[in-house]
Scaffold this active site. Structure first.
Site, PDB file in Angstrom:
ATOM      1  N   GLU A  54       1.041  -1.455   0.006  1.00  0.00           N
ATOM      2  CA  GLU A  54      -0.030  -0.013  -0.240  1.00  0.00           C
ATOM      3  C   GLU A  54       0.986   1.011  -0.468  1.00  0.00           C
ATOM      4  O   GLU A  54       1.932   0.785   0.454  1.00  0.00           O
ATOM      5  CB  GLU A  54      -0.930  -0.032   1.400  1.00  0.00           C
ATOM      6  CG  GLU A  54      -1.951   1.140   1.298  1.00  0.00           C
ATOM      7  CD  GLU A  54      -2.621   1.215   2.865  1.00  0.00           C
ATOM      8  OE1 GLU A  54      -2.423   0.067   3.676  1.00  0.00           O
ATOM      9  OE2 GLU A  54      -3.685   1.449   3.349  1.00  0.00           O
TER      10      GLU A  54
ATOM     11  N   LYS B 168      -9.072   2.079  -2.647  1.00  0.00           N
ATOM     12  CA  LYS B 168      -9.601   1.581  -0.767  1.00  0.00           C
ATOM     13  C   LYS B 168     -11.404   1.846  -0.581  1.00  0.00           C
ATOM     14  O   LYS B 168     -11.259   3.256  -0.104  1.00  0.00           O
ATOM     15  CB  LYS B 168      -8.683   2.181  -0.197  1.00  0.00           C
ATOM     16  CG  LYS B 168      -8.802   1.079   1.322  1.00  0.00           C
ATOM     17  CD  LYS B 168      -7.656   1.236   1.987  1.00  0.00           C
ATOM     18  CE  LYS B 168      -7.504   0.790   3.721  1.00  0.00           C
ATOM     19  NZ  LYS B 168      -5.564   1.010   4.378  1.00  0.00           N
TER      20      LYS B 168
ATOM     21  N   CYS C 100      -5.114  -3.418   2.104  1.00  0.00           N
ATOM     22  CA  CYS C 100      -4.986  -3.359   3.783  1.00  0.00           C
ATOM     23  C   CYS C 100      -6.383  -3.556   4.380  1.00  0.00           C
ATOM     24  O   CYS C 100      -6.914  -4.360   4.617  1.00  0.00           O
ATOM     25  CB  CYS C 100      -4.144  -2.208   4.466  1.00  0.00           C
ATOM     26  SG  CYS C 100      -3.219  -2.555   5.448  1.00  0.00           S
TER      27      CYS C 100
ATOM     28  N   VAL D 150      -0.405  -3.258  10.874  1.00  0.00           N
ATOM     29  CA  VAL D 150      -0.163  -3.120  11.954  1.00  0.00           C
ATOM     30  C   VAL D 150       0.081  -4.098  12.409  1.00  0.00           C
ATOM     31  O   VAL D 150       0.352  -4.323  13.504  1.00  0.00           O
ATOM     32  CB  VAL D 150      -0.505  -1.560  12.478  1.00  0.00           C
ATOM     33  CG1 VAL D 150      -0.067  -1.400  13.423  1.00  0.00           C
ATOM     34  CG2 VAL D 150       0.141  -0.408  11.229  1.00  0.00           C
TER      35      VAL D 150
END
Lengths: 263, 263
Positions: free
Chosen positions: B40, B111, B144, B171
């Site tokens: 990304e 997205k 993501c 993350v």
């Protein structure tokens, strides 16, 4: 904190009395639980030789030795039980799960996604995807092959299920990998109560599993043994749908992009 | 058999030229691939200090040094590339992924499920959930945080995606557990191309992953290193949606029970 879990065992095909005896013998190990899940078709076994064979081993809920037995156990141990149940209604059979409490029969789910030749034996479920507020939590029920349809886990969670009870007679090992992820995505506790053993040419995979709302496996069973596992659940974890302080598992769904799902 | 994979690296925030150099240096390792997925926001980095900061590091597709670079690489190695891309269109920013081939720019996804303060920087995607027939296979793209919405994996698979390309700046470690299950359920190959490294207070988790249509992890990367991994995929596996001889992943969906999903 509530206590919930599963009873994994090996139902005998076409022998309800033996199955009742086995469950009865295992229930003392579940005595501390608030909620217990039993496998799919726990009264009858699974691998019927014909529709007639399945029919002979089914009962109507209102007149069922098996349901009455479950209610007795629920009273004895003061808990709720979800159990897979070969259900007859007039001339139709359903692959159902019954929910009972010390107060009696509370409700049922009838499996909608039928596996292999179940399609020749059972009617597709016709009671929707209910959730049940049982006081200390809200539960939804899915049965075995329903596991591969993410839609139904999503719907039960959106309807408020904290715990999804999943009576199963799994053959392949895939569900045990997938079910915790359904829980992670929807932030639910999931209890897959599988059976083990072999019926004619079919061997069931055991490995019953409980997962938390973050996709973590809390407990599993062996592939080939009776097992009763009870764990503590903090239901608040399932009621917090905030993935981050700015992201909600359901409110962040972009529903206007999802219509293809029902087209 | 086709060859597809990912380039995992550590984009530098606000330094497109350095990012181009890094990608260029890793591409020789991907030379045998037919399809490569980059993370990304591979042109710009992720953790902008402000919307203005993001704006300064975005480009319009029709006038983009980064897209031109990708096309040059696609030509040089004769492959397709899916790359996360900080896209400007007039005064709007989108967290996009571009698809390029040796013939040039083929299409984009923007997205739709924005994570944390992305909501303050990017517009929600407005190009739907496209799939792209690139000859040797059909691909879909998610970015993501889209990973946590089973709806979009389902839709892309139902639209015919064999491979779902998933540029990411993850993350938390949850996606790497979930993405293979999305693939198992929908029978797709999934390629999560994650980044690693730290930008201000955010550390990305690396561990890029490719999974097969049965939920099996085919290859992963380290949490904190550049990595290029290419594997062979038998696209026929993704086109066979029969779970059993009598069960089809999509045809067995009981759509009339799913309307709650878009209510």
């Amino acid at each position: 904190m509530i206590k919930a879990g599963f009873v994994q065992f090996n139902p005998v095909l076409g022998d309800q009395e033996t199955n009742i005896k086995k469950i009865k013998s295992l229930m003392p190990l579940a005595k501390d639980a608030d909620l217990i899940v039993l496998p799919e078709l726990a009264n009858s076994g699974y691998n019927f030789v014909s529709k007639d064979h399945a029919f002979e081993n089914a009962e109507e809920i209102a007149n069922s030795r098996f349901i009455d037995f479950l209610i007795d156990e629920a009273r004895k141990y003061n808990l709720h039980i979800v159990a897979g149940f070969n259900e007859r209604e007039n001339n139709n059979l359903y692959n159902s799960s019954a929910l009972v409490s010390p107060e009696g029969f509370l409700g049922k789910y009838r499996k909608i996604h039928l596996f292999l030749n179940e399609k020749e034996i059972f009617q597709k479920g016709n009671v929707g995807l209910p959730v049940f507020d049982i006081g200390f939590c809200t539960i939804g029920i899915l049965i075995c092959f329903d596991w591969i349809f993410p839609e139904v886990w999503r719907i039960l969670a959106m309807k408020g299920a904290d715990i999804i009870c999943h009576p199963s007679n799994l053959v392949l090992p895939y569900a045990q990998q997938a079910v915790p992820v359904h829980g992670m995505i929807n932030r639910t506790f999931n209890i897959t109560a599988n059976r083990y053993g072999t019926e004619r040419d079919v061997t069931f995979s055991g490995k019953s599993i409980i997962s938390d709302p973050f996709g973590k496996t809390m407990v599993t069973a062996a592939p080939d043994k009776d097992a009763v596992k009870i764990i503590e659940m903090d239901i608040k974890q399932a009621r917090n749908k905030m993935i981050t302080p700015q992201n909600h598992a359901f409110d962040d769904r972009i529903v206007e992009e999802y219509s293809y799902l029902i087209s």
